[in-house]
Design an enzyme around this catalytic site. Structure first.
Site, PDB file in Angstrom:
ATOM      1  N   HIS A  18       0.970  -0.870   0.301  1.00 35.79           N
ATOM      2  CA  HIS A  18      -0.233  -0.023   0.144  1.00 35.79           C
ATOM      3  C   HIS A  18       0.877   0.945   0.746  1.00 35.79           C
ATOM      4  O   HIS A  18       1.318   1.732   1.068  1.00 35.79           O
ATOM      5  CB  HIS A  18      -0.736  -0.021   1.178  1.00 35.79           C
ATOM      6  CG  HIS A  18      -1.851   0.842   0.971  1.00 35.79           C
ATOM      7  ND1 HIS A  18      -3.260   1.163   2.206  1.00 35.79           N
ATOM      8  CD2 HIS A  18      -2.072   2.264   1.106  1.00 35.79           C
ATOM      9  CE1 HIS A  18      -4.069   2.147   1.589  1.00 35.79           C
ATOM     10  NE2 HIS A  18      -3.075   2.710   0.827  1.00 35.79           N
ATOM     11  N   GLU A 197     -11.469   3.478   6.470  1.00 36.07           N
ATOM     12  CA  GLU A 197     -10.173   4.287   6.703  1.00 36.07           C
ATOM     13  C   GLU A 197     -10.744   4.982   7.565  1.00 36.07           C
ATOM     14  O   GLU A 197     -10.165   5.608   8.669  1.00 36.07           O
ATOM     15  CB  GLU A 197      -9.521   4.660   5.345  1.00 36.07           C
ATOM     16  CG  GLU A 197      -8.736   5.533   6.034  1.00 36.07           C
ATOM     17  CD  GLU A 197      -7.177   6.426   4.458  1.00 36.07           C
ATOM     18  OE1 GLU A 197      -8.647   6.210   3.843  1.00 36.07           O
ATOM     19  OE2 GLU A 197      -6.423   7.003   4.890  1.00 36.07           O
TER      20      GLU A 197
HETATM   21  N1  HPA Z   1      -6.736   7.281   1.521  1.00 42.10           N
HETATM   22  C1  HPA Z   1      -7.462   7.427   0.302  1.00 42.10           C
HETATM   23  N2  HPA Z   1      -6.602   8.419  -0.482  1.00 42.10           N
HETATM   24  C2  HPA Z   1      -6.084   8.017  -0.915  1.00 42.10           C
HETATM   25  C3  HPA Z   1      -4.322   7.385  -0.097  1.00 42.10           C
HETATM   26  C4  HPA Z   1      -4.993   7.374   1.075  1.00 42.10           C
HETATM   27  O1  HPA Z   1      -5.174   7.099   2.610  1.00 42.10           O
HETATM   28  N3  HPA Z   1      -3.336   7.965  -0.094  1.00 42.10           N
HETATM   29  C5  HPA Z   1      -3.302   8.599  -1.501  1.00 42.10           C
HETATM   30  N4  HPA Z   1      -4.515   8.375  -1.974  1.00 42.10           N
HETATM   31 ZN    ZN Z   2      -3.967   4.876   0.253  1.00 43.13          ZN
END
Ligand code: HPA
Ligand code: ZN
Length: 334
Positions: A18, A197
């Site tokens: 990731h 997230e």
């Molecule tokens: N989340 C969502 N989109 C993203 C992220 C992330 O952590 N990093 C780069 N694009």
């Molecule tokens: Zn990401």
């Protein structure tokens, strides 16, 4: 943390699953590329840009991240960015990396698709680190735009192995992209998506059921739903967790509050990753060290996390086993 644990975290073989390549652009390289390409920046200096990296949530980061990527115009720019990341990865004993790129961030500015993909891919070919690419759709844009992006990238399909979904999560649920992911599955790509997230745990379930993804990027909010957690454990769905990112974007206020150990204790296939290392305070080893300093984790956790990374990688079985044996040999020799 004792010296043996710190050294093991630094030296153990790792997979990174990731990493957004645009998130590896260090301020110094942003300024160098801005000068090379005659692009104006809204910041007077490297220090001023770095000082702007005080994020309050995902969107506050994304705004600066897309602005930083505006300096990328030529194939060599994409090459230099990727080569710089891979050199940092190699120094952290990353053996294999699966790298996200966001083509829409560039094609929307008139950069041709092949400039993006050829530059990133050529740097992967030139690195001693095994590296493959995952094309990610921006979820704040339409599914129609994702379809057009797929169409433009298909002539270069031998240069990436998977499809991902990133950008602003809340309000852009997985089902928005069900048709384009179905098409990508038909085409034989590996599938992943950011979910859980900032967005609710329900997005993790719909990413699995409607998008048919094989891994979940982040996924830390799964613990709010016991049935979902049990399913992720039963099916051993890998979560690509990014500890420094989660603290920088205020998913957790402090690393001491991070749920990585709770995720491991729930039997989940947790991996550790850097997400956007230039923006969040570090690369792979920085993520491992910050996490192990804040939480009661030891050598057995380190071995498990290193194994999980390779186990969840999109690699042929024999290659995966070779890396897993390398991890086990490393810990056996301590
Ligand atoms: N989340 C969502 N989109 C993203 C992220 C992330 O952590 N990093 C780069 N694009
Ligand atoms: Zn990401």
């Amino acid at each position: 943390m004792n010296d043996q644990l710190r050294a093991a975290l630094q030296q153990m073989p790792k997979a990174e699953l990731h990493i957004h390549i645009e998130g590896s652009l260090e301020p110094e390289l942003i300024f160098a590329l801005a000068e090379r390409n005659g692009v104006a920046l809204n910041y007077a200096s490297v220090e001023e840009l770095r000082a702007a990296y005080a994020f309050t949530d995902l969107q506050s980061f994304l705004d600066i991240y897309y602005a930083g990527a505006s300096v990328l115009l030529r194939e060599q720019d994409f090459y230099d960015m990727t080569a710089a990341y891979l050199a940092r990865a190699e120094a952290d004993n990353v053996r294999h990396a699966e790298i996200f790129f966001d083509p829409q961030t560039h094609t929307a500015r008139g950069v041709p698709m092949r400039t993006v993909i050829d530059g990133i891919h050529r740097a992967c070919q030139d690195s001693p680190v095994s590296a493959t690419l995952i094309l990610s759709f921006l979820r704040h844009l339409s599914e129609e735009d994702a379809f057009a992006t797929l169409e433009a990238a298909l002539p270069l399909r031998d240069k990436y192995i998977g499809i991902g979904l990133d950008s602003s999560e809340v309000g852009n649920p997985p089902e928005k992209f069900a048709r384009v992911f179905a098409r990508c599955k038909e085409l034989g790509f590996h599938l992943v998506a950011h979910a859980g997230e900032e967005g609710p745990p329900a997005y993790i379930g719909t990413a699995l059921d409607l998008l048919k993804v094989e891994r979940i990027d982040h996924g830390v909010r799964c613990l709010e739903d016991a049935a979902l957690t049990a399913r992720l454990a039963r099916e051993q769905i890998a979560l690509t967790v990014c500890p420094l990112s989660n603290v920088k974007l205020r998913v957790f206020d402090k690393m001491e509050q991070h749920n990585l150990l709770a995720l491991l204790d729930a039997g989940l296939a947790v991996t550790v990753n850097s997400d956007d290392p230039a923006y969040f305070g570090g690369y792979m080893n920085d993520n491992f060290i910050a996490t192990f300093e804040a939480l009661p984790l030891g050598l057995s956790h380190a071995q498990r996390l290193a194994r999980n990374g390779f186990a969840a990688a999109f690699l042929p079985a024999a290659q995966k086993q070779k890396y897993l044996d390398e991890v086990d040999a490393f810990f056996a020799a301590l």
